[in-house]
Structures are given as C-alpha cells and as structure tokens.
Write a protein that holds these residues in place. Structure first.
Motif, PDB file in Angstrom:
ATOM      1  N   UNK A  44       0.827  -1.205   0.000  1.00 32.61           N
ATOM      2  CA  UNK A  44       0.000   0.000   0.000  1.00 32.61           C
ATOM      3  C   UNK A  44       0.864   1.258   0.000  1.00 32.61           C
ATOM      4  N   UNK A  45       1.952   1.213   0.777  1.00 35.71           N
ATOM      5  CA  UNK A  45       2.853   2.364   0.821  1.00 35.71           C
ATOM      6  C   UNK A  45       3.492   2.597  -0.549  1.00 35.71           C
ATOM      7  N   UNK A  46       3.919   1.516  -1.195  1.00 36.13           N
ATOM      8  CA  UNK A  46       4.546   1.638  -2.511  1.00 36.13           C
ATOM      9  C   UNK A  46       3.585   2.265  -3.519  1.00 36.13           C
ATOM     10  N   UNK A  47       2.346   1.817  -3.484  1.00 37.50           N
ATOM     11  CA  UNK A  47       1.343   2.361  -4.414  1.00 37.50           C
ATOM     12  C   UNK A  47       1.115   3.844  -4.138  1.00 37.50           C
ATOM     13  N   UNK A  48       1.015   4.211  -2.867  1.00 36.74           N
ATOM     14  CA  UNK A  48       0.811   5.615  -2.519  1.00 36.74           C
ATOM     15  C   UNK A  48       1.996   6.477  -2.957  1.00 36.74           C
ATOM     16  N   UNK A  49       3.208   5.963  -2.735  1.00 32.44           N
ATOM     17  CA  UNK A  49       4.393   6.744  -3.082  1.00 32.44           C
ATOM     18  C   UNK A  49       4.556   6.915  -4.587  1.00 32.44           C
ATOM     19  N   UNK A  50       4.007   5.987  -5.360  1.00 30.61           N
ATOM     20  CA  UNK A  50       4.080   6.120  -6.814  1.00 30.61           C
ATOM     21  C   UNK A  50       3.242   7.287  -7.321  1.00 30.61           C
ATOM     22  N   UNK A  51       2.305   7.755  -6.481  1.00 29.81           N
ATOM     23  CA  UNK A  51       1.530   8.934  -6.852  1.00 29.81           C
ATOM     24  C   UNK A  51       2.458  10.110  -7.132  1.00 29.81           C
ATOM     25  N   UNK A  52       3.508  10.227  -6.310  1.00 29.46           N
ATOM     26  CA  UNK A  52       4.377  11.406  -6.404  1.00 29.46           C
ATOM     27  C   UNK A  52       5.100  11.487  -7.750  1.00 29.46           C
ATOM     28  N   UNK A  53       5.879  10.466  -8.155  1.00 28.18           N
ATOM     29  CA  UNK A  53       6.576  10.620  -9.447  1.00 28.18           C
ATOM     30  C   UNK A  53       5.653  10.640 -10.647  1.00 28.18           C
ATOM     31  N   UNK A  54       4.530   9.912 -10.578  1.00 30.63           N
ATOM     32  CA  UNK A  54       3.597   9.917 -11.709  1.00 30.63           C
ATOM     33  C   UNK A  54       3.028  11.318 -11.918  1.00 30.63           C
ATOM     34  N   UNK A  55       2.538  11.933 -10.859  1.00 28.23           N
ATOM     35  CA  UNK A  55       1.951  13.266 -11.002  1.00 28.23           C
ATOM     36  C   UNK A  55       3.029  14.340 -11.122  1.00 28.23           C
ATOM     37  N   UNK A  56       4.236  14.064 -10.635  1.00 28.84           N
ATOM     38  CA  UNK A  56       5.332  15.003 -10.869  1.00 28.84           C
ATOM     39  C   UNK A  56       5.652  15.078 -12.354  1.00 28.84           C
ATOM     40  N   UNK A  57       5.560  13.953 -13.044  1.00 31.52           N
ATOM     41  CA  UNK A  57       5.757  13.967 -14.493  1.00 31.52           C
ATOM     42  C   UNK A  57       4.708  14.828 -15.185  1.00 31.52           C
ATOM     43  N   UNK A  58       3.468  14.711 -14.736  1.00 32.94           N
ATOM     44  CA  UNK A  58       2.398  15.553 -15.285  1.00 32.94           C
ATOM     45  C   UNK A  58       2.696  17.024 -14.997  1.00 32.94           C
ATOM     46  N   UNK A  59       3.137  17.295 -13.757  1.00 32.67           N
ATOM     47  CA  UNK A  59       3.456  18.670 -13.388  1.00 32.67           C
ATOM     48  C   UNK A  59       4.603  19.232 -14.195  1.00 32.67           C
ATOM     49  N   UNK A  60       5.595  18.401 -14.508  1.00 28.79           N
ATOM     50  CA  UNK A  60       6.746  18.866 -15.274  1.00 28.79           C
ATOM     51  C   UNK A  60       6.355  19.225 -16.699  1.00 28.79           C
ATOM     52  N   UNK A  61       5.574  18.370 -17.343  1.00 25.31           N
ATOM     53  CA  UNK A  61       5.139  18.652 -18.716  1.00 25.31           C
ATOM     54  C   UNK A  61       4.260  19.899 -18.742  1.00 25.31           C
ATOM     55  N   UNK A  62       3.352  20.018 -17.773  1.00 25.00           N
ATOM     56  CA  UNK A  62       2.492  21.198 -17.698  1.00 25.00           C
ATOM     57  C   UNK A  62       3.319  22.453 -17.463  1.00 25.00           C
ATOM     58  N   UNK A  63       4.391  22.318 -16.689  1.00 28.54           N
ATOM     59  CA  UNK A  63       5.263  23.461 -16.417  1.00 28.54           C
ATOM     60  C   UNK A  63       5.899  23.990 -17.694  1.00 28.54           C
ATOM     61  N   UNK A  64       6.243  23.089 -18.607  1.00 28.88           N
ATOM     62  CA  UNK A  64       6.832  23.529 -19.865  1.00 28.88           C
ATOM     63  C   UNK A  64       5.882  24.396 -20.656  1.00 28.88           C
ATOM     64  N   UNK A  65       4.608  23.978 -20.738  1.00 31.19           N
ATOM     65  CA  UNK A  65       3.614  24.765 -21.473  1.00 31.19           C
ATOM     66  C   UNK A  65       3.347  26.095 -20.765  1.00 31.19           C
ATOM     67  N   UNK A  66       3.264  26.051 -19.439  1.00 29.90           N
ATOM     68  CA  UNK A  66       2.999  27.265 -18.664  1.00 29.90           C
ATOM     69  C   UNK A  66       4.136  28.268 -18.810  1.00 29.90           C
TER      70      UNK A  66
END
Length: 386
Positions: A44-66
């Motif tokens: 459960x901890x591993x699954x929760x922690x995977x939230x961070x890099x997955x959504x960080x990738x989304x945040x990084x791509x969005x940051x480029x457009x912004x």
C-alpha cells in the motif's frame, strides 16, 4: 561580466533550489512515520508513493507549457508554496483518503518546481556566460541533508505534523523572498533570439532524456536498495548499513561543489563521459564487492559519477532552446520521474528472482550507456525549430 541584476537573480535561484531540497527531504524522511501512522502495508505504501513521481511527471510537462507562455518566475511563485502546503497537509492528514490528495498535490507541484527552478538555473547560466548549474544542485543537496538532520534530531520528540510543518515555515519564507527577484520571462530569453513559434523538436533532446532517465534509475536503485543490499548481501550490522547511502550522498555533494569548475575546464560532454565511466565502475564494484568497506566505497563511486549528469542535462537542454521557452528543460525533467519509477520497479523483481548482485547489474549497464550518450551534451550545430 555579470551585472548586479544577474547576481540578484542568481542568489534568488540558490534560494529556490535550497527550498526545494528542504521540502523534498522533509517529506521523504517521514515516509516510515507516515506508514506507521496510517498502518500501511509495504504494498500500500509503494502504491501511494508512486503517486508522487507519476503526477510530478504531469506537473513537469504542464510546467513547460505554462513557462513558455508566462515564464518560470510566475510558475515558481505559484508552485513552490504549494509544495510546502502539500508537505504540511501530508503530515496533518488523519487518514488515507486525505493523505492521497496531499500526495497528489505534492507530486504536481514538485514536478512544476523541479522544471521551473532548472529553467531559472539555465537562464542565470546563460546570463553569466559560464557553467553555474552544479552550484545550484549542490545547495539542493545541502538543504536535503539539513532536512534529514532535522528529522533525525526531533523526530522522536515532536508530533509528525510539527516535524513536517516547521521546516515548511522556512520554505515558504524563502520562496516569498526569492520569487520577486527571479529572472523575468524577458530575462530568461537570450538577447539575440526572438520569441520562438511552433513546437520544440524531440530529436535533439533524446540523448539528454535518456541520460537523465538512466541516471535516475541508478539513483533510485541506490536510494531504495543500498540499505537492503548491505543488510542481506553484506550482512552488515545496524551501524554500518546506512553508510552505503551516506557515502552516495556525501560524494554527490562533494562533486557538485567543484562541478562547475570542472565543466569550465573540460567541457560538459567530457564530464558526463567521465561521470558515466565512474558510475559504471561503482556499480561493478557493488556487484562484485567481497567486503563491506569495498561495497561502501563502490556506492560512493556511483555518487561521484551520477552527480554530474542532471546539471549538465538541464544545461544542454537550455543550449538547445536558446529562445528560453523552457519546453526542452521540462521534457528532460520528465525523465527524472520516469527513471525513478523504472528504477523502483526494476531492481526489486530482479532481486527476488536472481539476487541483489544481479539486480545491480541493470544500473551498471545503463550507467555505461551514459558514456555513449555524452556526445549529445555538446551539440555541434545549432538546432532549428520545427
């Protein structure tokens, strides 16, 4: 010759990197406490922690457009306080349903800040006309260490929410101080380059993306499994087990202290090539190490080699994007999280099937690939936009 305004922007960028290092370490050092608080299983901890890099990738791509439209200064002034808020919310969360959105917010915001702070670092480097990115990453490492030491000193004496909130007071203060002094969108662009139109091509940055991904597969392997390796393979006692990761972090910090000087003297491609070779030697040492001291030294060598890759990846991406849109940097930064996820998912299954010595052969091969990719860090010709 840097102007007073350039020096002001450089100091502000130092602060941004420091705040990010402190924020990241404050959350990372409390993972075990969060697990215990919510009674999470390892899965459960591993699954929760995977939230961070997955959504960080989304945040990084969005940051480029912004940033391409509004600049990385505004991006950081919005996203960096959100990182601090997410850390505090993660400490306060009374249950898992409220922890999940805190981690999601942290991932999105930290991805945006990672991309934005490197856009600022590249802008300052461009204005200085010489390598300075290693210094920024060095301060990130220093404040990460400060965050870890804070958690170690008070973690048993204060409530989790307090341990995580106190550093974030300083993080928000630093962000508010630095924000107005960062490079504006006009200052991020090279003086001789007009605003670009069209889409940035992927082709020229692929070697940088791959090198970044391979770096973070190695980094994730060491961060997640060096202590397990020392325990299960080297049969070290409790006092010795943490020394492998400590050696990795210490050599990373030391090399970054002098990294800019080395790049000025030998050039980025040579430094990345040498770094890839040293990291390969380090992972080979881990695979073959017959004794605990040699294993610790080998993990230290991986830090020496891998530490130079990220700053030079961002610097090279900035050179490929002279208009200063930030798109290339955001794309390269995405592979930070790709590498982290792949590294976490790669080593464990291989270790279960064949043992940890065989598992560490995977980052060994990928570190060797960085040697081949190094030529992409000094493009021979200017890149036209698609």
């Amino acid at each position: 010759m840097p102007s007073p305004r350039d020096r002001q922007a450089r100091i502000a960028t130092f602060v941004v990197y420091a705040v990010q290092g402190l924020s990241f370490a404050t959350l990372l050092t409390q993972v075990a406490s969060i697990q215990n608080k919510h009674r999470l299983s390892d899965l459960a901890l591993t699954i929760l922690l995977l939230i961070v890099p997955v959504f960080a990738g989304v945040g990084s791509v969005s940051a480029g457009a912004f940033a391409a439209r509004l600049g990385s200064k505004l991006l950081l002034r919005i996203a960096q306080p959100l990182v601090a808020a997410a850390v505090v919310l993660a400490g306060l969360a009374p249950n898992v349903p409220l922890l999940v959105p805190a981690l999601l917010l942290f991932g999105l915001a930290v991805g945006g800040v990672d991309a934005g702070m490197n856009m600022q670092g590249v802008a300052v480097e461009r204005r200085y006309g010489r390598p300075v990115l290693n210094g920024f990453h060095c301060l990130w490492s220093v404040l990460s260490l400060v965050g870890a030491l804070w958690a170690s000193a008070v973690g048993k004496d204060l409530p989790l929410a307090v341990v995580m909130a106190v550093p974030m007071v300083f993080a928000v203060a630093g962000s508010l101080y630095a924000g107005p002094k960062l490079c504006t969108i006009e200052e991020e662009k090279a003086e001789t380059v007009e605003a670009a139109t069209g889409r940035f091509p992927w082709g020229p940055i692929i070697p940088l993306c791959l090198a970044m991904g391979f770096l973070y597969i190695g980094d994730s392997s060491v961060s997640n499994f060096s202590t397990v390796f020392m325990d299960k393979i080297m049969h070290a006692n409790d006092n010795v087990i943490p020394l492998a990761f400590a050696a990795y972090q210490a050599t990373t910090l030391v090399v970054r202290l002098g990294g800019d000087v080395a790049v000025r003297r030998y050039g980025p491609a040579a430094i990345v090539r040498i770094g890839g070779a040293i990291a390969t030697l380090g992972f080979l040492g881990v695979v073959l190490a017959p004794t605990q001291p040699l294993a610790i030294i080998s993990f230290g060598l991986t830090g020496v080699g891998l530490s130079v890759v990220a700053p030079q990846s961002f610097s090279a991406a900035g050179r490929l994007d002279p208009a200063g849109t930030g798109v290339a940097i955001a794309r390269v930064n995405l592979f930070n999280y790709v590498g982290f996820i792949v590294g976490a998912a790669l080593i464990g299954p291989i270790a279960d099937a064949s043992g940890y010595r065989v598992a560490f052969a995977a980052p060994l091969v990928l570190a060797g690939a960085i040697i081949v990719l190094a030529r992409g860090f000094e493009p021979a010709v200017k890149v036209s936009r698609a």
